[in-house]
Design a protein around this motif. Sequence first.
Motif, PDB file in Angstrom:
ATOM      1  N   TYR A 192      53.549  14.675  59.804  1.00  0.00           N
ATOM      2  CA  TYR A 192      54.499  13.772  59.508  1.00  0.00           C
ATOM      3  C   TYR A 192      54.080  12.612  58.340  1.00  0.00           C
ATOM      4  N   LYS A 202      51.347  13.445  56.137  1.00  0.00           N
ATOM      5  CA  LYS A 202      51.494  14.295  55.131  1.00  0.00           C
ATOM      6  C   LYS A 202      52.695  14.312  54.558  1.00  0.00           C
ATOM      7  N   GLN A 203      53.573  14.730  55.290  1.00  0.00           N
ATOM      8  CA  GLN A 203      54.810  15.028  54.731  1.00  0.00           C
ATOM      9  C   GLN A 203      55.514  13.794  54.117  1.00  0.00           C
ATOM     10  N   ASN A 204      55.257  12.582  54.531  1.00  0.00           N
ATOM     11  CA  ASN A 204      56.070  11.320  54.442  1.00  0.00           C
ATOM     12  C   ASN A 204      54.879  10.366  53.830  1.00  0.00           C
ATOM     13  N   LYS A 208      54.640   5.936  54.289  1.00  0.00           N
ATOM     14  CA  LYS A 208      55.586   5.571  55.438  1.00  0.00           C
ATOM     15  C   LYS A 208      55.062   5.316  56.649  1.00  0.00           C
ATOM     16  N   THR A 256      44.509  12.066  56.181  1.00  0.00           N
ATOM     17  CA  THR A 256      45.651  11.234  55.752  1.00  0.00           C
ATOM     18  C   THR A 256      45.219  10.314  54.945  1.00  0.00           C
TER      19      THR A 256
END
Length: 325
Positions: free
Chosen positions: A146, A148-150, A153, A178
């Motif tokens: 999550y 890495k994808q966001n 955030k 991260t």
Amino acid sequence: MKKALATLLAATALCTLAGPAAAADSYPDRPIHLVVPFPPGGPTDALARRLAQALNKPLGQTVIVENKAGAGGNIGSEYVAQSKPDGYTVLFGTSGPLAINVSLYKRLHYDPRTSFAPIIRIGHLPNILVVNPKVPAKTLQELIAYAKQNPGKLTYASSGNGASSHLAGVLFNQMAGTDIQHIPYKGTGPALNDLLGGQVTMSFTDILTALPHVKNGTLRAIGLASAQRSEALPDLPTLDEEGLKGYDSSVFFGIVAPKGTPAPVVDKLNHAFIEAMSDPAVKSTLATQGIVRAADQTPQGLADFIGQQVPKWAALIHSAHISLD
């Protein structure tokens, strides 16, 4: 004349050799000061006071807890390092003053590896990685994915720049690949309040602080940030078990005296602390705080451990370019 001189030299040498033994035989003959380099009321202070009470029996003297807070534990630690090496002033140290601060602060007037006589490692307090329940991740791998994808955030709260909760996040980012943003606070309380309120999304905090919130569901535990599981949450795996091999950001506790304290006095203190830690009230405090007792409780064991911890945190601090005045 020569015979008289030889006799005098022999007597002097005998007194020199007998000095440490004689000191140990009469030690202690007055109260001992256990310096806590943090303010009263925290978990370190609470454990020190419980131990001080239990030490009265094996030492036969009152042990006075003396709080000398400031500069991340440096003020109290420097005070002990510069005290007379007679066993009457000892330090209740933690990871900061005994391993981290020597690399973190620009000016430090002691070195944990050379300024002290190690007495005993008490144990370690596991940190725990917790997230606000609004974060969709329930496992370590989901959290890393999550993050890495966001990008941008996730944020992690700490009790301040250079604190163990800050460095725990730096270590996590390096090992997990991260880039979770650090948000420093002035203490654990404000950091926890904003985590609960959702102003920040995650934190590495001690298990004692996090446990009530994990149990009532206001925080979600991702994993223990220590090398082994905790009896307080036996079903919660460590981050190492979940795939972040070698991760450990737990806080350790150790007792040290000024360098030059006689070995017989160090041994007497070591045995007294071991006996005190078997006291039911001390064992209860250790369990309540989630502190895991050290396996090696010898003075050399603490010396070796400090020798391992200093370069570990130095490498992390220097790579992240963290520095405090």
